[in-house]
Design a protein around this motif. Sequence first.
Motif, short mmCIF file in Angstrom:
data_model
loop_
_atom_site.label_atom_id
_atom_site.label_comp_id
_atom_site.label_asym_id
_atom_site.label_seq_id
_atom_site.Cartn_x
_atom_site.Cartn_y
_atom_site.Cartn_z
N GLY A 1 0.85 -1.18 0.00
CA GLY A 1 0.00 0.00 0.00
C GLY A 1 0.87 1.22 0.00
N PRO A 2 0.31 2.36 -0.40
CA PRO A 2 1.11 3.59 -0.45
C PRO A 2 1.58 4.00 0.95
CG PRO A 2 -1.19 4.05 -0.96
CD PRO A 2 -1.07 2.58 -0.87
N SER A 3 2.63 4.78 0.98
CA SER A 3 3.17 5.24 2.24
C SER A 3 2.12 6.02 3.03
CB SER A 3 4.39 6.11 1.97
OG SER A 3 4.92 6.57 3.18
N GLY A 4 2.02 5.76 4.31
CA GLY A 4 1.09 6.50 5.16
C GLY A 4 -0.34 6.03 5.07
N CYS A 5 -0.59 4.83 4.50
CA CYS A 5 -1.98 4.40 4.32
C CYS A 5 -2.50 3.63 5.53
CB CYS A 5 -2.11 3.54 3.06
SG CYS A 5 -1.42 1.89 3.26
N GLY A 6 -1.67 3.39 6.53
CA GLY A 6 -2.18 2.74 7.73
C GLY A 6 -1.72 1.30 7.92
N LYS A 7 -0.68 0.87 7.21
CA LYS A 7 -0.21 -0.52 7.33
C LYS A 7 0.33 -0.78 8.74
CE LYS A 7 2.72 0.10 3.92
NZ LYS A 7 2.41 1.49 3.54
N THR A 8 1.21 0.13 9.18
CA THR A 8 1.76 -0.03 10.53
C THR A 8 0.65 0.02 11.57
OG1 THR A 8 3.88 0.92 9.86
CG2 THR A 8 3.37 0.96 12.20
N THR A 9 -0.31 0.93 11.34
CA THR A 9 -1.42 1.05 12.28
C THR A 9 -2.17 -0.27 12.40
OG1 THR A 9 -1.60 3.36 11.65
CG2 THR A 9 -3.47 2.39 12.83
N LEU A 10 -2.42 -0.94 11.27
CA LEU A 10 -3.12 -2.21 11.30
C LEU A 10 -2.35 -3.25 12.13
CD1 LEU A 10 -5.25 -4.26 10.31
CD2 LEU A 10 -3.81 -4.62 8.27
N LEU A 11 -1.06 -3.33 11.89
CA LEU A 11 -0.26 -4.29 12.66
C LEU A 11 -0.28 -3.95 14.15
CD1 LEU A 11 2.89 -5.25 10.56
CD2 LEU A 11 0.55 -6.06 10.43
N ARG A 12 -0.22 -2.66 14.45
CA ARG A 12 -0.21 -2.26 15.86
C ARG A 12 -1.52 -2.64 16.56
NH1 ARG A 12 3.04 1.43 18.15
NH2 ARG A 12 1.22 2.37 19.13
N VAL A 13 -2.62 -2.50 15.82
CA VAL A 13 -3.89 -2.90 16.41
C VAL A 13 -3.87 -4.41 16.69
CG1 VAL A 13 -6.37 -3.16 16.00
CG2 VAL A 13 -5.20 -1.05 15.32
N LEU A 14 -3.37 -5.18 15.71
CA LEU A 14 -3.33 -6.63 15.89
C LEU A 14 -2.38 -7.03 17.03
CD1 LEU A 14 -3.41 -7.78 12.17
CD2 LEU A 14 -5.13 -8.29 13.93
N ALA A 15 -1.32 -6.25 17.22
CA ALA A 15 -0.37 -6.57 18.29
C ALA A 15 -0.87 -6.09 19.64
CB ALA A 15 0.99 -5.95 17.99
N GLY A 16 -2.02 -5.41 19.65
CA GLY A 16 -2.57 -4.94 20.92
C GLY A 16 -1.91 -3.67 21.41
N LEU A 17 -1.26 -2.93 20.52
CA LEU A 17 -0.58 -1.70 20.94
C LEU A 17 -1.43 -0.47 20.67
CD1 LEU A 17 2.97 -2.49 19.51
CD2 LEU A 17 2.20 -2.69 21.87
N GLN A 18 -2.49 -0.64 19.89
CA GLN A 18 -3.27 0.51 19.46
C GLN A 18 -4.75 0.12 19.56
OE1 GLN A 18 -2.37 3.68 17.92
NE2 GLN A 18 -4.56 3.93 18.24
N PRO A 19 -5.54 0.84 20.35
CA PRO A 19 -6.95 0.49 20.43
C PRO A 19 -7.68 0.90 19.15
CG PRO A 19 -6.49 2.43 21.75
CD PRO A 19 -5.17 1.96 21.21
N ALA A 20 -8.71 0.12 18.81
CA ALA A 20 -9.52 0.46 17.64
C ALA A 20 -10.63 1.41 18.07
CB ALA A 20 -10.12 -0.80 17.05
N ASP A 21 -11.00 2.34 17.17
CA ASP A 21 -12.12 3.24 17.49
C ASP A 21 -13.45 2.57 17.20
OD1 ASP A 21 -10.62 5.46 18.41
OD2 ASP A 21 -10.02 5.83 16.33
N ALA A 22 -13.45 1.69 16.21
CA ALA A 22 -14.66 0.93 15.92
C ALA A 22 -14.24 -0.32 15.17
CB ALA A 22 -15.63 1.75 15.07
N GLY A 23 -15.10 -1.33 15.18
CA GLY A 23 -14.81 -2.57 14.48
C GLY A 23 -14.04 -3.55 15.37
N HIS A 24 -13.67 -4.68 14.78
CA HIS A 24 -13.00 -5.74 15.54
C HIS A 24 -11.72 -6.16 14.86
CE1 HIS A 24 -16.41 -6.39 18.18
NE2 HIS A 24 -17.19 -6.30 17.11
#
Lengths: 558, 266
Positions: free
Chosen positions: B42-65
């Motif tokens: 995906g393009p730079s800054g599109c949220g790839k790291t964010t997705l991994l962080r959510v899966l690793a439990g480092l970042q809470p989700a605002d909505a969804g699972h």
Amino acid sequence: MTRRDRALSLLSPLALLLVWELAVASTWLNRIFYPPPSEVLVTLVELAMSGQLVRDAGISLLRVTVGFVLGAVPAIVVGILMGIAAPVRAAVRPLAAAIYPIPKIALLPLIIVSLGIGETSKIVTIAVSVFFLVVLNVAASVLQVDPRMFDVARSFGARARELFWTVALPGSMPGIMASIKLGVGYALTLIVGIEFVGANDGIGRLIWQSYEVYAIDRMVAALIVVALIGWLATVLLDEVEYLLVPWQATSVRIRETRMQHYARTWWRAMRPWSYTAAIIPVLLGSSIAAVAGTVDGWLLFLTLIGSVAIQGGTNLINDYYDYQKGTDRPGSIGTGDAILQGALTPRQVFAGGLVAFALGAVIGLYLVSVSGPLILWIGIASLAVGFFYTAGPFALAYHGLGELAVFIFMGPVIVAGSYYVQRQDAPLGVVLAALPVGFLVAAILHANNLRDLDGDRRSGKRTLATILGRAGARTELYVLLIGAYVVLSALVVAGITPWPTLLGLVTLPVAVRLMRIAAAESEPARLQPIVPLAAQLHLQTGVLMIVGWLVALALPRT
Amino acid sequence: MRAGTISVTDLHVTFRSRQGLVAALAGLTLDITAGELACIVGPSGCGKTTLLRVLAGLQPADAGHAWIQPADAARPTAGMVFQNGGVFPWYTVAENVGYGLRMRGIAPAQRAPIVRRWLAEIGLERFADAYPAQLSGGMLQRVGLARAFAYDPAVLLMDEPFAALDAQNRLLLQQTLLRQWEGDGRTVLFVTHGIDEALALGDRVYVMSARPGRIIATIDVPFQRPRDAAALRSDPRFGTLYGEIWSVLRDEVARARDAERDEADI
Ligand SMILES: Nc1ncnc2c1ncn2[C@@H]1O[C@H](COP(=O)(O)OP(=O)(O)OP(=O)(O)O)[C@@H](O)[C@H]1O
Ligand SMILES: [Mg+2]
């Protein structure tokens, strides 16, 4: 540095001194205001020979050290708490930030008003100044830790406790170290100022007194000593930094001079972390003396140095003979391995041991002249035991007598000796009060021997552990540990030691943990933790007992 | 559900920054079966790291699972390889590699052989006692990689793990990853900027949109296993798939750039 640069860096100060000397000789400079270097040197030697310089410097150092420790230790604890807990930060920061900018010397009169002009007010001034300087810096360095590192740790399942020990603490260590250096520099500046104003001794007093009688040569000589102390503090702090922040020091290390390298190698070879075994009994004996009357700080200082010198010498001689007899081999766990790593030759280590013993002997003789003949016998016996611990045909450590020797000498003998230095007397009660420390110091050695049981068997080193066998050795460990606590309690019940020394019982859980490991494991790598645990137990229990005695000092006499 | 199954449904993550709200992920849905090697581009800054962080439990989700089916209690669920290596400067290389094991409560004596094995795998045995300050960027990334492998989680979350490596080391480590994965069959979620890397490694390639990130295309990779990451490039299907992914990605990269330019104007 090229050779030319090195020559220049040596020559330029020498040239300055020479010009100075000549300028005075040609009466171009007034001898009274600008004493020539040669005269300063003579004065320096005279002052040193008379003992006054060492005494003043020693007293100033003692004040700085005690004040610094009393200020810095709580500052580091509170600073870290401020860094990790927002409520603590909110509560402490305004106060600390308000007091921080006040030049602390300005507080001295206030402190003198409430605490009197004695030692306490000087130490408290230093402690307070160091505290406020260090606490804010430590808090800032905790807050500076890279937040991504916390994420990494969390992703591997680290919880609050682990986050603290594996990220927050090591991450802020460079900053904490910088704060400590800052604090030491500040304390050194401050002590001179404090002694200008209100002291009868100390290096600052020496400078001021010399000024009052226009003895500029003495003044400069004292200044040289101050500079020397500052330099020593820097060297010592660099060493501490290397121990606490090795990951940062590595790049700096590459550029160290040959002399620094030499000094460090020796420092390591003397195993400084083992000195608590020599320091705790001295402090205990002196605390008991304090309860009985007064304590002379200078004599305490000398006793400490003497005790540490003999211990350091014993370590070196011990390394030499262990190496000669082939007990230490590359790969064995936890040996003093300067020789094995090729850093020092066996001959150098042996000579170093003798020099340390000589230093101990000189200090001992001085103490004999001030306090009395008992110190002579203690000194001779300590040197002999230190030497024949591993040397000679009947090496104590190789005949199962290591624990006994250590028990007697690092316990009752040093404690009673330190008491004797202060009070020219060694009552039985003091000897008895030393027993718990003796048990625990023997336990350190025995933990070591228990861990190395199989290896020592193979190399034919007869320790009490190899003689008793695994089961017997375990029992011996239990006896030593439990013995310490039983004797400690019995002494209080019998009314020989004051009840606050029961504080030492607080460490019981550590002892239990140690015994559990010793009971469950027999492999050296698995047993390894019992050695640092035993050392920790000795240090903590010893400190708590000393605190107990000092508390007794504050209690109303019955 | 088998351990290591990943299921993300309608995930939303929004950051509050000084410039206002930044929606990093908006309605991202992704299902990965256990044992799959899934690549995300995906393009730079599109949220790839964010997705991994959510899966690793480092970042809470605002909505969804976002959910990873855990393995048994003894095995950790997810381990992450960080984009910058994330190596602790205060630990030696060996201590870094053993960190996850230490957190799992494994005794030093048992950690040592595992650490040694992984140091050998990444070719850094000689640096076991070195501190990170003495290592190059590529070496640091390898340390981060070894640390995650030694931890042995059910799911490996890898955030551009090979980006800072030279071409030769990248190829070697790609082969290491494949060999390891073909052996243990754990789930791997692999974020990369390289379309060719995604094709060389993945069972499936997921393409993300410009921010706010969603999955906009899923491409099945047909190459047989075991794979030789070096030999694939000559396969005619490689070029076709590369073109297919690039055509989707190109538009997104352009959109991401426009968005960044617009933001800079504000
Ligand atoms: N803590 C944060 N605070 C504010 N904004 C953030 C934060 N973390 C990420 N963002 C924003 O969220 C968006 C997605 O970030 P993310 O790091 O997930 O991107 P990425 O796809 O990994 O990019 P790259 O390929 O460059 O690594 C970016 O626009 C970033 O600026
Ligand atoms: Mg990223």
